[in-house]
Design an enzyme around this catalytic site. Sequence first.
Site, PDB file in Angstrom:
ATOM      1  N   TRP A 156      57.206  41.681  30.934  1.00  0.00           N
ATOM      2  CA  TRP A 156      56.095  41.490  29.994  1.00  0.00           C
ATOM      3  C   TRP A 156      55.921  42.702  29.092  1.00  0.00           C
ATOM      4  O   TRP A 156      55.622  42.565  27.906  1.00  0.00           O
ATOM      5  CB  TRP A 156      54.807  41.166  30.740  1.00  0.00           C
ATOM      6  CG  TRP A 156      54.916  39.878  31.485  1.00  0.00           C
ATOM      7  CD1 TRP A 156      54.966  39.718  32.839  1.00  0.00           C
ATOM      8  CD2 TRP A 156      55.049  38.570  30.924  1.00  0.00           C
ATOM      9  NE1 TRP A 156      55.112  38.389  33.146  1.00  0.00           N
ATOM     10  CE2 TRP A 156      55.161  37.668  32.007  1.00  0.00           C
ATOM     11  CE3 TRP A 156      55.086  38.062  29.620  1.00  0.00           C
ATOM     12  CZ2 TRP A 156      55.304  36.292  31.814  1.00  0.00           C
ATOM     13  CZ3 TRP A 156      55.223  36.706  29.427  1.00  0.00           C
ATOM     14  CH2 TRP A 156      55.336  35.831  30.518  1.00  0.00           C
ATOM     15  N   LYS A 172      44.899  34.058  35.266  1.00  0.00           N
ATOM     16  CA  LYS A 172      45.305  34.535  36.587  1.00  0.00           C
ATOM     17  C   LYS A 172      44.096  34.931  37.433  1.00  0.00           C
ATOM     18  O   LYS A 172      43.955  34.479  38.560  1.00  0.00           O
ATOM     19  CB  LYS A 172      46.257  35.711  36.449  1.00  0.00           C
ATOM     20  CG  LYS A 172      47.542  35.320  35.714  1.00  0.00           C
ATOM     21  CD  LYS A 172      48.536  36.435  35.754  1.00  0.00           C
ATOM     22  CE  LYS A 172      49.562  36.310  34.661  1.00  0.00           C
ATOM     23  NZ  LYS A 172      50.302  35.034  34.689  1.00  0.00           N
ATOM     24  N   ASP A 204      47.810  45.898  29.157  1.00  0.00           N
ATOM     25  CA  ASP A 204      47.897  44.471  29.442  1.00  0.00           C
ATOM     26  C   ASP A 204      47.543  44.337  30.925  1.00  0.00           C
ATOM     27  O   ASP A 204      48.315  44.745  31.788  1.00  0.00           O
ATOM     28  CB  ASP A 204      49.322  43.979  29.157  1.00  0.00           C
ATOM     29  CG  ASP A 204      49.549  42.535  29.612  1.00  0.00           C
ATOM     30  OD1 ASP A 204      48.590  41.893  30.102  1.00  0.00           O
ATOM     31  OD2 ASP A 204      50.701  42.061  29.480  1.00  0.00           O
TER      32      ASP A 204
HETATM   33  C1  LIG Z   1      51.440  40.949  32.715  1.00  0.00           C
HETATM   34  C2  LIG Z   1      51.536  39.713  31.882  1.00  0.00           C
HETATM   35  N1  LIG Z   1      51.436  39.816  30.551  1.00  0.00           N
HETATM   36  C3  LIG Z   1      51.520  38.735  29.757  1.00  0.00           C
HETATM   37  C4  LIG Z   1      51.723  37.482  30.264  1.00  0.00           C
HETATM   38  C5  LIG Z   1      51.800  36.314  29.338  1.00  0.00           C
HETATM   39  O1  LIG Z   1      50.575  35.711  29.335  1.00  0.00           O
HETATM   40  P1  LIG Z   1      50.213  34.418  28.463  1.00  0.00           P
HETATM   41  O2  LIG Z   1      50.886  33.279  29.151  1.00  0.00           O
HETATM   42  O3  LIG Z   1      48.721  34.387  28.574  1.00  0.00           O
HETATM   43  O4  LIG Z   1      50.693  34.630  27.100  1.00  0.00           O
HETATM   44  C6  LIG Z   1      51.818  37.310  31.652  1.00  0.00           C
HETATM   45  C7  LIG Z   1      52.015  35.966  32.201  1.00  0.00           C
HETATM   46  O5  LIG Z   1      52.428  35.731  33.287  1.00  0.00           O
HETATM   47  C8  LIG Z   1      51.736  38.461  32.463  1.00  0.00           C
HETATM   48  O6  LIG Z   1      51.833  38.345  33.793  1.00  0.00           O
END
Ligand SMILES: Cc1ncc(COP(=O)(O)O)c(C=O)c1O
Length: 292
Positions: A103, A198, A174
């Site tokens: 991510w 989550k 994030d």
């Molecule tokens: C740490 C992290 N950042 C970003 C995301 C992406 O999130 P979204 O599906 O809300 O775009 C995730 C999804 O699993 C994640 O775990």
Amino acid sequence: MTKRVYNFNAGPSTMPLAALERAQAELLDFQGTGMSIMEHSHRAKHYEAVHDEAIKLITELLAVPDTHQVLFMTGGASAQFAILPMNLRTDEHAGDYIITGTWAEKAYQEAKIVGKPSVAWDGKKGEIWDSLPKQSDLKLSANAPYVHFTTNNTIMGTQFFDFPDSGNVPLVADMSSDIMWRPIDVSKFGMIYAGAQKNIGPAGVTVVIIRKDLIEKGRKDVAKAFRYSEVAKNNSLQNTIPTFPVYMIRNVLAVVKEEGGLAATEKKNRKKGEILYAAVDGSGGFYRCPVE
Ligand SMILES: Cc1ncc(COP(=O)(O)O)c(C=O)c1O
């Protein structure tokens, strides 16, 4: 009673039963209005009260200081990968990125589309990231508009307990997979963002907690839907917001508050962690923890 299962999925994740039951009870007739909250205007008083309560609960539970504002946006954390550099980059620099997982890498790649980010650290080994940097490993630029990192690498499970020190440069996190798992000092962050699905609600809404001076300083050459100053000015109601996800955040966080707030959440999470890791360690090698 309806049969509920243990759901270990990282996200969308399980929500407290009481939060779901409250939604069930209020679904057809929200507070005697003869309609569900989804059918109310996002500008009418019934929804506005829910909206403000959700913001208040986030503010209370995380002890968000007055220097910061809570925003609701859409497009998930993935959209924030792009929206952050769109708003906060300078012409010279689009942030230092600490890359500790898939991510974080995706966030860096999005910043590259709109500007010139730098890599402060990248721990990729082969196809995976299995470790975190020490403070002394970070290559931070003096002129970076922010330092970006991911508090929990959802896929491999490496999680920062002590956050990086970015000095005077705003720290952006994030926190999609560990927001509100414990109390934190929000004042240490320039910005925090997380998709709700989550830890605090369903998919559809992204929580952004951002320092007010960064909102002010943010670029204005950004489409209004994605411009932090526009969203902030309109209390996240500049367009038709996903009202039901915000309502569910309200329901989930009301339960979190009732159960003792984030100190109680942390206690519960640590107990869950102990059970899980004891099962891994006691499995005679059947389950392995591959990270440092
Ligand atoms: C740490 C992290 N950042 C970003 C995301 C992406 O999130 P979204 O599906 O809300 O775009 C995730 C999804 O699993 C994640 O775990």
